[in-house]
Design a protein around this motif. Sequence first.
Motif, PDB file in Angstrom:
ATOM      1  N   ASP A  87      19.165   2.008 -41.717  1.00 43.70           N
ATOM      2  CA  ASP A  87      19.353   1.365 -43.170  1.00 43.70           C
ATOM      3  C   ASP A  87      19.728  -0.109 -43.187  1.00 43.70           C
ATOM      4  OD1 ASP A  87      21.658   2.236 -42.246  1.00 43.70           O
ATOM      5  OD2 ASP A  87      22.147   2.958 -44.312  1.00 43.70           O
ATOM      6  N   VAL A  88      19.962  -0.638 -42.065  1.00 39.38           N
ATOM      7  CA  VAL A  88      20.170  -2.029 -42.050  1.00 39.38           C
ATOM      8  C   VAL A  88      19.136  -2.816 -41.120  1.00 39.38           C
ATOM      9  CG1 VAL A  88      21.824  -3.775 -41.267  1.00 39.38           C
ATOM     10  CG2 VAL A  88      22.541  -1.701 -42.025  1.00 39.38           C
ATOM     11  N   SER A  89      18.518  -3.704 -41.858  1.00 36.56           N
ATOM     12  CA  SER A  89      17.292  -4.479 -41.060  1.00 36.56           C
ATOM     13  C   SER A  89      17.545  -4.862 -39.718  1.00 36.56           C
ATOM     14  CB  SER A  89      16.709  -5.453 -41.972  1.00 36.56           C
ATOM     15  OG  SER A  89      17.671  -6.569 -41.846  1.00 36.56           O
ATOM     16  N   PRO A  90      16.712  -4.874 -38.576  1.00 37.41           N
ATOM     17  CA  PRO A  90      16.930  -5.444 -37.565  1.00 37.41           C
ATOM     18  C   PRO A  90      17.493  -6.846 -37.524  1.00 37.41           C
ATOM     19  CG  PRO A  90      14.854  -4.164 -37.284  1.00 37.41           C
ATOM     20  CD  PRO A  90      15.507  -4.315 -38.661  1.00 37.41           C
ATOM     21  N   GLU A  91      16.866  -7.685 -38.731  1.00 40.70           N
ATOM     22  CA  GLU A  91      17.185  -9.034 -38.730  1.00 40.70           C
ATOM     23  C   GLU A  91      18.468  -9.437 -39.384  1.00 40.70           C
ATOM     24  OE1 GLU A  91      12.890  -8.496 -38.867  1.00 40.70           O
ATOM     25  OE2 GLU A  91      14.561  -7.610 -40.300  1.00 40.70           O
ATOM     26  N   ASP A  92      19.059  -8.428 -40.104  1.00 43.18           N
ATOM     27  CA  ASP A  92      20.534  -8.583 -40.620  1.00 43.18           C
ATOM     28  C   ASP A  92      21.507  -7.943 -39.443  1.00 43.18           C
ATOM     29  OD1 ASP A  92      19.801  -9.465 -43.043  1.00 43.18           O
ATOM     30  OD2 ASP A  92      19.993  -7.530 -43.910  1.00 43.18           O
ATOM     31  N   VAL A  93      21.027  -7.055 -38.527  1.00 44.43           N
ATOM     32  CA  VAL A  93      21.998  -7.101 -37.398  1.00 44.43           C
ATOM     33  C   VAL A  93      22.276  -8.091 -36.553  1.00 44.43           C
ATOM     34  CG1 VAL A  93      22.410  -5.362 -35.240  1.00 44.43           C
ATOM     35  CG2 VAL A  93      21.475  -4.581 -37.699  1.00 44.43           C
ATOM     36  N   ALA A  94      20.844  -8.546 -36.123  1.00 45.73           N
ATOM     37  CA  ALA A  94      20.783  -9.714 -35.499  1.00 45.73           C
ATOM     38  C   ALA A  94      21.856 -10.967 -35.930  1.00 45.73           C
ATOM     39  CB  ALA A  94      19.624 -10.225 -35.253  1.00 45.73           C
ATOM     40  N   ILE A  95      21.715 -11.002 -37.206  1.00 47.74           N
ATOM     41  CA  ILE A  95      22.730 -12.106 -37.705  1.00 47.74           C
ATOM     42  C   ILE A  95      24.137 -11.772 -37.689  1.00 47.74           C
ATOM     43  CG2 ILE A  95      23.273 -13.240 -40.175  1.00 47.74           C
ATOM     44  CD1 ILE A  95      20.339 -13.024 -40.852  1.00 47.74           C
ATOM     45  N   LEU A  96      24.258 -10.509 -37.948  1.00 53.85           N
ATOM     46  CA  LEU A  96      25.920 -10.061 -37.593  1.00 53.85           C
ATOM     47  C   LEU A  96      26.452 -10.299 -36.165  1.00 53.85           C
ATOM     48  CD1 LEU A  96      25.873  -6.518 -39.460  1.00 53.85           C
ATOM     49  CD2 LEU A  96      27.128  -8.645 -40.099  1.00 53.85           C
ATOM     50  N   LEU A  97      25.220 -10.084 -35.150  1.00 47.64           N
ATOM     51  CA  LEU A  97      25.701 -10.264 -33.969  1.00 47.64           C
ATOM     52  C   LEU A  97      25.970 -11.779 -33.456  1.00 47.64           C
ATOM     53  CD1 LEU A  97      23.782  -7.558 -32.044  1.00 47.64           C
ATOM     54  CD2 LEU A  97      26.188  -7.785 -32.845  1.00 47.64           C
ATOM     55  N   THR A  98      24.918 -12.693 -33.930  1.00 43.86           N
ATOM     56  CA  THR A  98      24.974 -13.990 -33.730  1.00 43.86           C
ATOM     57  C   THR A  98      26.369 -14.533 -34.410  1.00 43.86           C
ATOM     58  OG1 THR A  98      23.489 -14.450 -35.506  1.00 43.86           O
ATOM     59  CG2 THR A  98      22.513 -14.465 -33.338  1.00 43.86           C
ATOM     60  N   SER A  99      26.637 -14.108 -35.494  1.00 45.01           N
ATOM     61  CA  SER A  99      27.801 -14.699 -36.437  1.00 45.01           C
ATOM     62  C   SER A  99      29.132 -14.097 -35.598  1.00 45.01           C
ATOM     63  CB  SER A  99      27.825 -13.909 -37.629  1.00 45.01           C
ATOM     64  OG  SER A  99      26.707 -14.550 -38.635  1.00 45.01           O
ATOM     65  N   LEU A 100      28.740 -13.008 -34.760  1.00 43.83           N
ATOM     66  CA  LEU A 100      29.985 -12.453 -34.081  1.00 43.83           C
ATOM     67  C   LEU A 100      30.518 -13.501 -32.708  1.00 43.83           C
ATOM     68  CD1 LEU A 100      30.841  -8.922 -32.879  1.00 43.83           C
ATOM     69  CD2 LEU A 100      30.787 -10.909 -31.155  1.00 43.83           C
ATOM     70  N   VAL A 101      29.331 -13.819 -32.087  1.00 44.59           N
ATOM     71  CA  VAL A 101      29.208 -14.793 -31.173  1.00 44.59           C
ATOM     72  C   VAL A 101      29.778 -16.010 -31.698  1.00 44.59           C
ATOM     73  CG1 VAL A 101      27.996 -16.008 -29.497  1.00 44.59           C
ATOM     74  CG2 VAL A 101      27.434 -13.741 -29.848  1.00 44.59           C
ATOM     75  N   GLN A 102      29.483 -16.586 -32.484  1.00 45.88           N
ATOM     76  CA  GLN A 102      29.641 -17.897 -33.263  1.00 45.88           C
ATOM     77  C   GLN A 102      31.308 -17.693 -33.451  1.00 45.88           C
ATOM     78  OE1 GLN A 102      27.166 -18.242 -36.080  1.00 45.88           O
ATOM     79  NE2 GLN A 102      25.333 -19.258 -34.813  1.00 45.88           N
ATOM     80  N   GLY A 103      31.667 -16.822 -34.293  1.00 43.33           N
ATOM     81  CA  GLY A 103      32.949 -16.765 -34.739  1.00 43.33           C
ATOM     82  C   GLY A 103      34.203 -16.647 -33.501  1.00 43.33           C
ATOM     83  N   VAL A 104      33.746 -15.840 -32.640  1.00 38.79           N
ATOM     84  CA  VAL A 104      34.631 -15.680 -31.297  1.00 38.79           C
ATOM     85  C   VAL A 104      34.666 -17.009 -30.624  1.00 38.79           C
ATOM     86  CG1 VAL A 104      33.187 -14.625 -29.752  1.00 38.79           C
ATOM     87  CG2 VAL A 104      35.430 -13.931 -29.790  1.00 38.79           C
ATOM     88  N   ALA A 105      33.763 -17.824 -30.733  1.00 41.00           N
ATOM     89  CA  ALA A 105      33.613 -19.077 -30.027  1.00 41.00           C
ATOM     90  C   ALA A 105      34.322 -19.785 -30.718  1.00 41.00           C
ATOM     91  CB  ALA A 105      32.239 -19.286 -29.763  1.00 41.00           C
ATOM     92  N   ILE A 106      34.391 -19.948 -31.925  1.00 41.11           N
ATOM     93  CA  ILE A 106      35.213 -20.954 -32.702  1.00 41.11           C
ATOM     94  C   ILE A 106      36.851 -20.534 -32.582  1.00 41.11           C
ATOM     95  CG2 ILE A 106      36.033 -21.399 -35.055  1.00 41.11           C
ATOM     96  CD1 ILE A 106      32.972 -21.312 -35.730  1.00 41.11           C
ATOM     97  N   ARG A 107      37.221 -19.106 -32.555  1.00 40.00           N
ATOM     98  CA  ARG A 107      38.392 -18.857 -32.456  1.00 40.00           C
ATOM     99  C   ARG A 107      38.897 -19.335 -30.891  1.00 40.00           C
ATOM    100  NH1 ARG A 107      40.777 -13.752 -30.994  1.00 40.00           N
ATOM    101  NH2 ARG A 107      38.791 -12.699 -31.411  1.00 40.00           N
ATOM    102  N   TRP A 108      38.099 -18.956 -29.791  1.00 37.15           N
ATOM    103  CA  TRP A 108      38.395 -19.137 -28.536  1.00 37.15           C
ATOM    104  C   TRP A 108      38.868 -20.778 -28.417  1.00 37.15           C
ATOM    105  CZ3 TRP A 108      34.872 -22.006 -25.169  1.00 37.15           C
ATOM    106  CH2 TRP A 108      35.122 -21.852 -23.785  1.00 37.15           C
ATOM    107  N   THR A 109      37.790 -21.567 -29.153  1.00 39.85           N
ATOM    108  CA  THR A 109      38.084 -22.988 -29.156  1.00 39.85           C
ATOM    109  C   THR A 109      39.365 -23.579 -29.875  1.00 39.85           C
ATOM    110  OG1 THR A 109      35.858 -23.415 -28.990  1.00 39.85           O
ATOM    111  CG2 THR A 109      36.888 -25.156 -29.927  1.00 39.85           C
TER     112      THR A 109
END
Length: 207
Positions: free
Chosen positions: A150-172
């Motif tokens: 019930d969640v589109s693959p595109e939205d899941v992909a956005i969630l996962l790329t946002s996860l990567v970006q968010g943790v990378a910013i926190r790491w920095t």
Amino acid sequence: MSGRQSAEERKAQIVAEVLRLADEIGPDRLSTTDVARAIGLSQPAIFRHFPTKGALWLAVAEDIADRLQRDWAAAEVGSSEPHARLKALIGAQLTAISATPALPSILFSRELQVDNQGLRDVFRGLLGAFQGRLVAVIGDLQAAGDLKRDVSPEDVAILLTSLVQGVAIRWTLGARGFSLPQEGLRLFDVQLALLNAQEDVCDEKTG
């Protein structure tokens, strides 16, 4: 330090030095004079290989793009099962950022956001290519009944790329005080558990 090299070797050296210095002093403060001094060349020698600063940054972006796409391809080849393939793609991205710590700063730099349309286009294309790979694997997981449909693959992909970006910013911002791949993959597991179709089945049985 500046011994005889072929033009391609010299270009590769200059690009690598830009990435090192961008991490050390920041992409917006970095000048071709800084690069030339670090390598042991004159500033005109830099411009013999890259006619403008914009062209130099574009070469940096293309180098990053080539390496990322090789990493993604290797991750996919090494993992046949969809869940493992998805995790390998996320892991490859986190590992690449960890190995190129200037990348988050470049993504939010004035050079990218304002001054260099070509640089912006390369990174926009990279993001689209990465999300496209994620969407394909997410679709396989949903088809197998292993992920909520019930969640589109595109939205899941956005969630996962946002996860990567968010943790990378926190790491920095956290002075790289933790393992980026390890923390990112831990959060990936959390995110996938929240999207796990089996949990819906359990809820229906207990409801």
